[in-house]
Design a protein around this motif. Structure first.
Motif, PDB file in Angstrom:
ATOM      1  N   SER A 164       0.813  -1.222   0.000  1.00  0.00           N
ATOM      2  CA  SER A 164       0.000   0.000   0.000  1.00  0.00           C
ATOM      3  C   SER A 164       0.852   1.280   0.000  1.00  0.00           C
ATOM      4  N   ILE A 165       2.188   1.133  -0.075  1.00  0.00           N
ATOM      5  CA  ILE A 165       3.027   2.345  -0.095  1.00  0.00           C
ATOM      6  C   ILE A 165       3.166   2.822  -1.544  1.00  0.00           C
ATOM      7  N   PRO A 166       2.704   4.040  -1.858  1.00  0.00           N
ATOM      8  CA  PRO A 166       2.772   4.498  -3.246  1.00  0.00           C
ATOM      9  C   PRO A 166       4.205   4.732  -3.734  1.00  0.00           C
ATOM     10  N   GLU A 167       4.451   4.427  -4.994  1.00  0.00           N
ATOM     11  CA  GLU A 167       5.763   4.622  -5.623  1.00  0.00           C
ATOM     12  C   GLU A 167       6.214   6.078  -5.509  1.00  0.00           C
ATOM     13  N   SER A 168       5.230   7.002  -5.707  1.00  0.00           N
ATOM     14  CA  SER A 168       5.599   8.423  -5.702  1.00  0.00           C
ATOM     15  C   SER A 168       6.157   8.827  -4.325  1.00  0.00           C
ATOM     16  N   TYR A 169       5.566   8.240  -3.267  1.00  0.00           N
ATOM     17  CA  TYR A 169       6.057   8.538  -1.906  1.00  0.00           C
ATOM     18  C   TYR A 169       7.473   7.990  -1.737  1.00  0.00           C
ATOM     19  N   LEU A 170       7.700   6.761  -2.218  1.00  0.00           N
ATOM     20  CA  LEU A 170       9.032   6.151  -2.075  1.00  0.00           C
ATOM     21  C   LEU A 170      10.088   6.991  -2.793  1.00  0.00           C
ATOM     22  N   LYS A 171       9.694   7.518  -3.951  1.00  0.00           N
ATOM     23  CA  LYS A 171      10.644   8.312  -4.736  1.00  0.00           C
ATOM     24  C   LYS A 171      11.026   9.584  -3.966  1.00  0.00           C
ATOM     25  N   GLN A 172      10.001  10.245  -3.426  1.00  0.00           N
ATOM     26  CA  GLN A 172      10.222  11.481  -2.661  1.00  0.00           C
ATOM     27  C   GLN A 172      11.071  11.197  -1.410  1.00  0.00           C
ATOM     28  N   LEU A 173      10.703  10.117  -0.706  1.00  0.00           N
ATOM     29  CA  LEU A 173      11.423   9.752   0.524  1.00  0.00           C
ATOM     30  C   LEU A 173      12.877   9.422   0.203  1.00  0.00           C
ATOM     31  N   SER A 174      13.065   8.741  -0.916  1.00  0.00           N
ATOM     32  CA  SER A 174      14.409   8.347  -1.314  1.00  0.00           C
ATOM     33  C   SER A 174      15.287   9.576  -1.528  1.00  0.00           C
ATOM     34  N   GLU A 175      14.716  10.587  -2.151  1.00  0.00           N
ATOM     35  CA  GLU A 175      15.488  11.821  -2.390  1.00  0.00           C
ATOM     36  C   GLU A 175      15.868  12.469  -1.052  1.00  0.00           C
ATOM     37  N   GLU A 176      14.904  12.468  -0.123  1.00  0.00           N
ATOM     38  CA  GLU A 176      15.189  13.089   1.190  1.00  0.00           C
ATOM     39  C   GLU A 176      16.295  12.323   1.919  1.00  0.00           C
ATOM     40  N   ILE A 177      16.204  10.976   1.882  1.00  0.00           N
ATOM     41  CA  ILE A 177      17.221  10.171   2.584  1.00  0.00           C
ATOM     42  C   ILE A 177      18.583  10.418   1.944  1.00  0.00           C
ATOM     43  N   SER A 178      18.599  10.396   0.628  1.00  0.00           N
ATOM     44  CA  SER A 178      19.856  10.565  -0.082  1.00  0.00           C
ATOM     45  C   SER A 178      20.505  11.904   0.273  1.00  0.00           C
ATOM     46  N   SER A 179      19.689  12.957   0.336  1.00  0.00           N
ATOM     47  CA  SER A 179      20.312  14.250   0.628  1.00  0.00           C
ATOM     48  C   SER A 179      20.756  14.313   2.098  1.00  0.00           C
ATOM     49  N   THR A 180      20.027  13.660   3.007  1.00  0.00           N
ATOM     50  CA  THR A 180      20.471  13.625   4.423  1.00  0.00           C
ATOM     51  C   THR A 180      21.826  12.945   4.532  1.00  0.00           C
ATOM     52  N   ILE A 181      21.960  11.820   3.849  1.00  0.00           N
ATOM     53  CA  ILE A 181      23.195  11.052   3.966  1.00  0.00           C
ATOM     54  C   ILE A 181      24.368  11.817   3.366  1.00  0.00           C
ATOM     55  N   GLU A 182      24.110  12.448   2.233  1.00  0.00           N
ATOM     56  CA  GLU A 182      25.199  13.197   1.597  1.00  0.00           C
ATOM     57  C   GLU A 182      25.679  14.333   2.483  1.00  0.00           C
ATOM     58  N   THR A 183      24.725  15.022   3.138  1.00  0.00           N
ATOM     59  CA  THR A 183      25.154  16.177   3.936  1.00  0.00           C
ATOM     60  C   THR A 183      25.667  15.777   5.320  1.00  0.00           C
ATOM     61  N   SER A 184      25.322  14.561   5.776  1.00  0.00           N
ATOM     62  CA  SER A 184      25.752  14.227   7.141  1.00  0.00           C
ATOM     63  C   SER A 184      27.125  13.561   7.174  1.00  0.00           C
ATOM     64  N   GLY A 185      27.668  13.182   6.036  1.00  0.00           N
ATOM     65  CA  GLY A 185      28.994  12.546   6.027  1.00  0.00           C
ATOM     66  C   GLY A 185      30.056  13.512   6.539  1.00  0.00           C
ATOM     67  N   MET A 186      31.258  12.992   6.721  1.00  0.00           N
ATOM     68  CA  MET A 186      32.320  13.835   7.270  1.00  0.00           C
ATOM     69  C   MET A 186      32.907  14.731   6.176  1.00  0.00           C
ATOM     70  N   SER A 187      33.111  15.999   6.493  1.00  0.00           N
ATOM     71  CA  SER A 187      33.697  16.893   5.492  1.00  0.00           C
ATOM     72  C   SER A 187      35.183  16.558   5.332  1.00  0.00           C
ATOM     73  N   LYS A 188      35.750  17.053   4.223  1.00  0.00           N
ATOM     74  CA  LYS A 188      37.187  16.792   3.973  1.00  0.00           C
ATOM     75  C   LYS A 188      38.034  17.350   5.116  1.00  0.00           C
ATOM     76  N   GLN A 189      37.650  18.562   5.599  1.00  0.00           N
ATOM     77  CA  GLN A 189      38.434  19.176   6.691  1.00  0.00           C
ATOM     78  C   GLN A 189      38.388  18.315   7.952  1.00  0.00           C
ATOM     79  N   GLU A 190      37.157  17.806   8.277  1.00  0.00           N
ATOM     80  CA  GLU A 190      37.043  16.983   9.496  1.00  0.00           C
ATOM     81  C   GLU A 190      37.876  15.710   9.355  1.00  0.00           C
ATOM     82  N   THR A 191      37.805  15.100   8.159  1.00  0.00           N
ATOM     83  CA  THR A 191      38.574  13.874   7.941  1.00  0.00           C
ATOM     84  C   THR A 191      40.057  14.168   8.114  1.00  0.00           C
ATOM     85  N   LYS A 192      40.486  15.284   7.552  1.00  0.00           N
ATOM     86  CA  LYS A 192      41.910  15.653   7.651  1.00  0.00           C
ATOM     87  C   LYS A 192      42.302  15.911   9.096  1.00  0.00           C
ATOM     88  N   ALA A 193      41.416  16.633   9.834  1.00  0.00           N
ATOM     89  CA  ALA A 193      41.732  16.958  11.229  1.00  0.00           C
ATOM     90  C   ALA A 193      41.882  15.665  12.038  1.00  0.00           C
TER      91      ALA A 193
END
Ligand code: UTP
Length: 420
Positions: free
Chosen positions: A37-66
């Motif tokens: 019962s989960i609509p495809e359109s919802y999964l697509k939207q949710l997927s974009e949100e998850i993807s952007s959360t993960i991309e922005t929450s990773g460690m920055s180059k500066q933090e990795t270097k530090a």
């Protein structure tokens, strides 16, 4: 004594408010829709949100270097002053499954005296290096020293001869490298568990490492994903520590991710498994065995009491062994579910249900992963281990601690006299 607990579940009124979905599931009144019962359109939207959360929450180059710079600075000084020692980094930064937060985990490998004595030497080196808030935790199963690097404020943990963690870090990294979507799926689960406050082993829920293993096991068990088992048919690689361990696995394995599955559908599959097929009734989760292994074969039967037996008034007691058994892939006697407190267990069950209901309601990722802080620690019975002992045994333990204190004071006096 709690007044009027539910006659069917035993939950008190406040426990019904704390774990409402679990309570109604136990009563048989909870209606849960299925994935269809989960609509495809919802999964697509949710997927974009998850993807952007993960991309922005990773460690920055500066933090990795530090972090790398701090590791190298400590490595240089400690290895130089402790002959024959090696200081390695491990944990999610090394396995590429970090969300950009968390301590720097380091492991000192050195032959010689007991870990506690080594940590005392390390403490002196760290003091000379002007590290702050230095604290030795020598009585833990894995003794560690905690401190902060003063310039960045980064918390650092150094454990001693904790080599298995180095090997399991490499294994997790090999899994993360099997396909970018595997790494994404692990990060999604870790992000959700961390936001919902259920990734704190010291508070009675599960460690981040345990959540990583759960995410991997679920992907191995899911026929739509079919994550391979990297330990299957691998050449043996026996190392000798306190026992012998086989740390062999097939590195550099890759596999074809099912292109029909996006970030959201793999998260849905993860939650679905734990809501509809709670695996721990019959099985132990084991990535070494392709996801699960029967309790019978593992010889890990569920000991009493179960969390449900402890409501309403005994949640400060210890859970029976193997209540939510998760096998470490190399340290086969280590059940990562051992740290669970009864409230932690019930909260995890509630959180799975809440996530499912949220998915059914079409909630956004920020709603699904809204920050929550469960106050589980209040229910700890600090004296639990003493309660089963006789008064004589408690007195003997007390005397032992007093003797240790007296010895430590003596040592302190001698050291300060030498310094003068
Ligand atoms: P964490 O639980 O902190 O995992 O364990 P993590 O993924 O690094 O957590 P985040 O990303 O900082 O939140 C760190 C490492 O400690 C070892 C594992 O090597 C893990 O990668 N570990 C942890 C064990 O070997 N056994 C345990 O029971 C817990």
């Amino acid at each position: 004594m709690t007044e009027n607990p539910c006659p069917h579940t035993g939950f008190s009124a406040s426990q019904q408010r704390q774990w409402p979905l679990l309570h109604s599931q136990l009563l048989g009144t909870l209606e849960l829709g299925g994935s269809e019962s989960i609509p495809e359109s919802y999964l697509k939207q949710l997927s974009e949100e998850i993807s952007s959360t993960i991309e922005t929450s990773g460690m920055s180059k500066q933090e990795t270097k530090a972090r790398e710079r701090i590791h190298q600075h400590l490595k240089h000084n400690i290895e130089h002053k402790l002959a024959g020692s090696k200081l390695y980094a491990f944990g999610s930064t090394q396995s590429r499954t970090s969300l950009g937060v968390g301590d720097l985990d380091l492991c000192l490998v050195v032959d010689g005296p007991s870990p506690r004595k080594i940590l005392n030497k390390v403490r002196n080196i760290l003091t000379e290096l002007e590290m702050t808030e230095i604290e030795v935790i020598g009585r833990a199963k894995v003794p560690i020293i905690k401190f902060k690097e003063p310039e960045t404020g980064l918390p650092v943990d150094i454990s001693v001869n904790n080599e298995l963690a180095l090997y399991n870090t490499e294994l997790i990294r090999a899994y993360a490298d099997t396909h970018p979507m595997v790494r994404n799926a692990v990060l999604t689960v870790k992000f959700w568990a961390s936001s919902r406050g259920i990734n704190q082993a010291f508070m009675g829920t599960l460690s981040s490492y345990a959540w990583t293993l759960l995410a991997l096991a679920a992907m191995q068990l899911d026929p739509n994903i079919g994550l391979p088992n990297l330990q299957k048919n691998a050449d043996k690689n026996i190392i000798r520590l306190d026992h012998e361990y086989d740390v062999g696995y097939n590195s550099k394995t890759t596999f074809d991710w099912n292109p029909a599955l996006n970030h959201a559908s793999s998260f849905v599959a993860f939650i679905h498994r734990f809501v509809f097929h709670w695996p721990f009734q019959e099985d132990v989760l084991s990535i070494r065995n392709g996801g699960a292994l029967s309790r019978k074969d593992k010889n890990w039967t569920q000991a009493e009491p179960e969390a449900f037996d402890l409501v309403p008034d005994s949640l400060d007691r210890r859970l029976g062994l193997h209540s939510m058994p998760i096998e470490d892939p190399f340290s086969l006697n280590h059940d990562l579910g051992r740290v669970l407190r009864p409230s932690g267990y019930l909260t995890i069950r509630e959180e799975f249900l809440k996530a499912w209901v949220g998915l059914m309601n079409g909630n956004s990722w920020s709603e699904l992963s809204k920050k929550e802080n469960h106050n589980i620690i209040e229910e700890f019975d600090l004296f639990e281990e003493l309660r089963s002992l006789s008064m004589n045994e408690v007195n003997a333990l007390h005397q032992e601690v007093l003797d240790q204190l007296a010895r430590a004071e003596d040592e302190g006096r001698t050291l300060s006299a030498q310094r003068k």
